[in-house]
Design a protein around this motif. Structure first.
Motif, mmCIF file in Angstrom:
data_model
loop_
_atom_site.group_PDB
_atom_site.id
_atom_site.type_symbol
_atom_site.label_atom_id
_atom_site.label_comp_id
_atom_site.label_asym_id
_atom_site.label_seq_id
_atom_site.Cartn_x
_atom_site.Cartn_y
_atom_site.Cartn_z
ATOM 1 N N ASN A 233 0.831 -1.205 0.000
ATOM 2 C CA ASN A 233 0.000 0.000 0.000
ATOM 3 C C ASN A 233 0.867 1.256 0.000
ATOM 4 O O ASN A 233 1.536 1.569 0.984
ATOM 5 C CB ASN A 233 -0.897 0.024 1.244
ATOM 6 N N GLY A 234 0.838 1.986 -1.102
ATOM 7 C CA GLY A 234 1.510 3.276 -1.157
ATOM 8 C C GLY A 234 0.547 4.389 -0.759
ATOM 9 O O GLY A 234 -0.656 4.178 -0.595
ATOM 10 N N PHE A 282 7.935 9.060 6.165
ATOM 11 C CA PHE A 282 7.123 8.564 5.060
ATOM 12 C C PHE A 282 6.918 7.054 5.126
ATOM 13 O O PHE A 282 5.954 6.532 4.565
ATOM 14 C CB PHE A 282 7.781 8.914 3.724
ATOM 15 N N ASN A 283 7.846 6.360 5.780
ATOM 16 C CA ASN A 283 7.805 4.888 5.911
ATOM 17 C C ASN A 283 8.044 4.563 7.382
ATOM 18 O O ASN A 283 9.137 4.135 7.765
ATOM 19 C CB ASN A 283 8.869 4.255 5.017
ATOM 20 N N PRO A 284 7.033 4.763 8.234
ATOM 21 C CA PRO A 284 7.263 4.834 9.675
ATOM 22 C C PRO A 284 7.193 3.540 10.457
ATOM 23 O O PRO A 284 7.285 3.563 11.686
ATOM 24 C CB PRO A 284 6.148 5.780 10.123
ATOM 25 N N THR A 302 6.828 -4.006 -8.155
ATOM 26 C CA THR A 302 6.473 -3.585 -6.794
ATOM 27 C C THR A 302 5.808 -2.224 -6.774
ATOM 28 O O THR A 302 5.121 -1.881 -5.825
ATOM 29 C CB THR A 302 7.730 -3.489 -5.913
ATOM 30 N N TRP A 303 6.050 -1.394 -7.788
ATOM 31 C CA TRP A 303 5.525 -0.027 -7.877
ATOM 32 C C TRP A 303 6.027 0.869 -6.748
ATOM 33 O O TRP A 303 5.453 1.911 -6.470
ATOM 34 C CB TRP A 303 3.991 -0.012 -7.920
ATOM 35 N N SER A 304 7.082 0.461 -6.064
ATOM 36 C CA SER A 304 7.660 1.289 -5.007
ATOM 37 C C SER A 304 9.107 1.605 -5.365
ATOM 38 O O SER A 304 9.771 0.828 -6.051
ATOM 39 C CB SER A 304 7.586 0.577 -3.654
ATOM 40 N N LEU A 331 7.389 7.737 -2.436
ATOM 41 C CA LEU A 331 8.021 7.010 -1.336
ATOM 42 C C LEU A 331 7.041 6.660 -0.222
ATOM 43 O O LEU A 331 7.145 5.605 0.398
ATOM 44 C CB LEU A 331 9.171 7.854 -0.766
ATOM 45 N N MET A 332 6.077 7.530 0.056
ATOM 46 C CA MET A 332 5.190 7.339 1.204
ATOM 47 C C MET A 332 4.373 6.052 1.093
ATOM 48 O O MET A 332 4.012 5.614 0.008
ATOM 49 C CB MET A 332 4.193 8.497 1.325
#
Length: 435
Positions: A233-234, A282-284, A302-304, A331-332
């Motif tokens: 989940n982005g 952003f990626n906590p 992966t789309w990340s 990135l989030m």
């Protein structure tokens, strides 16, 4: 003009107000206040014990109050006798600087002094899963490339349409809903707005999706990577900066190849310069880093992002420039604190403007297959501890947020990491029980 919440309650038939705040871990906390008491609450706020939430406080600290912002009022479309309010935290008569909404407002004040007004939109991805969270809720959603699958989308029509109807009623301007790249995953988009409005709506959207899913016998999760073999989940953010009136997009430049102004490139330079530290915001979560640079998923991508790069209309980079006058930060993830997400973007962007940071040359390659050819491209952190350590040392974010927030956030996140590190996983048992 000050909004009188007592009067609003009578006019709209509101019986209760949820006076809320979001803690440093992004958890939405609230008190349910009857309309008869909202007048006093509007002035003094609803009382909380800060230690009971993810804030760096102790049981010995004074009462903490969430003072509601009347402009944030949202009447629950599916339960109109209840209204939600975002609050700003106050203790001993002073704003709690180490609180997310206050932190965002401080960055907005910094920008306003320069004549800037940041507008943003967010793309919130989520899964609809079983009650125990172990599987997706739709057993027939099995395609290898399920993105935009009409049949899978329509099997969840009751949930998706109810959420979208609510956004229409609230005036958010929703414009599309789709089945995303993973089985059981969805995304819903609404109009961009001022950063604080978007952050408040982001908070409420997550609550609304979970509440409506539950009402329909399902469970919704924004967890960054709930399934190993599926895309995570982005929460991509689209960003632009406008003048103080909100009428002129200062990021737009008609003669630039990418349609971006000098200000936009400097702002982007700040984001790229501070990317590793921003990852902590952003990626906590521990799980966040299982989305970044993950193995190829069932759908084939992966789309990340996995490196600190930017490109044109190219989704393999950390920053994509999809159109003139704005850029998309990829990135989030779904666990990002809505207020710290926006505050982090603005703090880093203002650093870029103040220091005239150059984002460098855009990269026109597929980072998933040719990333190794990009000389000097920095890699993103691969775990939460590394990201938090960079965040702790960031002079830019300390200058923007203040020591109180940085130290409190880092302290709590390191505690979170230690809790994770002390847990024994099934992988460890499978691979080291007989060593």
């Amino acid at each position: 003009m000050c909004i009188n919440l007592t009067k609003v309650a009578k006019e709209r038939g509101i019986k209760y107000f949820l006076i809320s705040f979001v803690d440093l871990f992004g958890v939405l906390r609230s008190k349910l206040v009857p309309a008869r008491a909202i007048g006093d609450m509007q002035t003094d706020g609803a009382g909380f014990a800060g230690f009971a939430a993810w804030l760096d406080m102790t049981p010995a600290d004074s009462d903490m109050f969430s003072v509601p912002d009347p402009e944030s009022l949202i009447q629950l479309p599916w339960k109109p006798e209840v209204a939600w309010l975002a609050g700003d935290l106050v203790m001993d008569g002073k704003a709690v600087e180490a609180s997310p909404r206050v932190a965002l407002k401080r960055q907005l004040e910094r920008a306003a002094k320069k004549g800037y007004r940041m507008k943003t939109g967010v793309e919130c991805e989520y899964f609809l899963v079983s009650a125990d969270g172990m599987s997706i809720s739709d057993a027939n959603d099995t395609q290898g490339k399920p993105c935009y699958d009409q049949s899978a989308l329509m099997r969840r029509y009751d949930v998706i349409s109810e959420i979208c109807d609510c956004m229409i009623e609230l005036g958010w301007g929703p414009y599309q809903n789709d089945h995303e790249d993973a089985n059981g995953q969805f995304e819903m988009n609404w109009d961009y707005d001022d950063a604080l409005v978007t952050a408040d709506r982001h908070v409420f959207f997550k609550y609304m999706v979970k509440a409506i899913a539950e009402k329909n016998g399902l469970r919704a999760t924004f967890m960054p990577k709930p399934f190993t073999n599926l895309t995570g989940n982005g929460c991509h953010a689209h960003v632009s900066v406008w003048d103080s009136t909100g009428n002129k997009n200062l990021f737009h430049h008609g003669r630039d190849e990418m349609g971006l102004s000098k200000l936009a490139y400097q702002f982007l330079g700040g984001i790229l310069h501070n990317a590793e530290a921003l990852a902590a915001l952003f990626n906590p979560t521990v799980n966040s880093y299982k989305r970044i640079d993950a193995q190829v998923t069932l759908s084939g991508a992966t789309w990340s992002p996995n490196a600190v790069t930017y490109g044109g209309n190219n989704r393999t980079h950390m920053v994509r420039i999809p159109d003139k006058g704005r850029f998309e930060l990829r990135l989030m993830d779904g666990a990002a604190n809505p207020y710290l997400l926006q505050a982090g973007v603005l703090a880093a962007g203002l650093d870029g403007v103040e220091n005239k940071r150059d984002p460098g040359k855009r990269q026109d390659v597929n980072m998933y297959t040719e990333g190794h050819k990009v000389r000097g491209a920095r890699r993103l952190p691969t775990n939460l501890l590394d990201a938090v350590r960079v965040f702790q040392k960031s002079k830019v974010l300390r200058a923007g947020f203040g020591d109180e927030l940085v130290d409190s956030y880092a302290k709590l996140k390191i505690q979170d990491w230690r809790s994770y590190s002390s847990a024994i996983s099934q992988w460890e048992r499978d691979n080291t029980l007989d060593c």
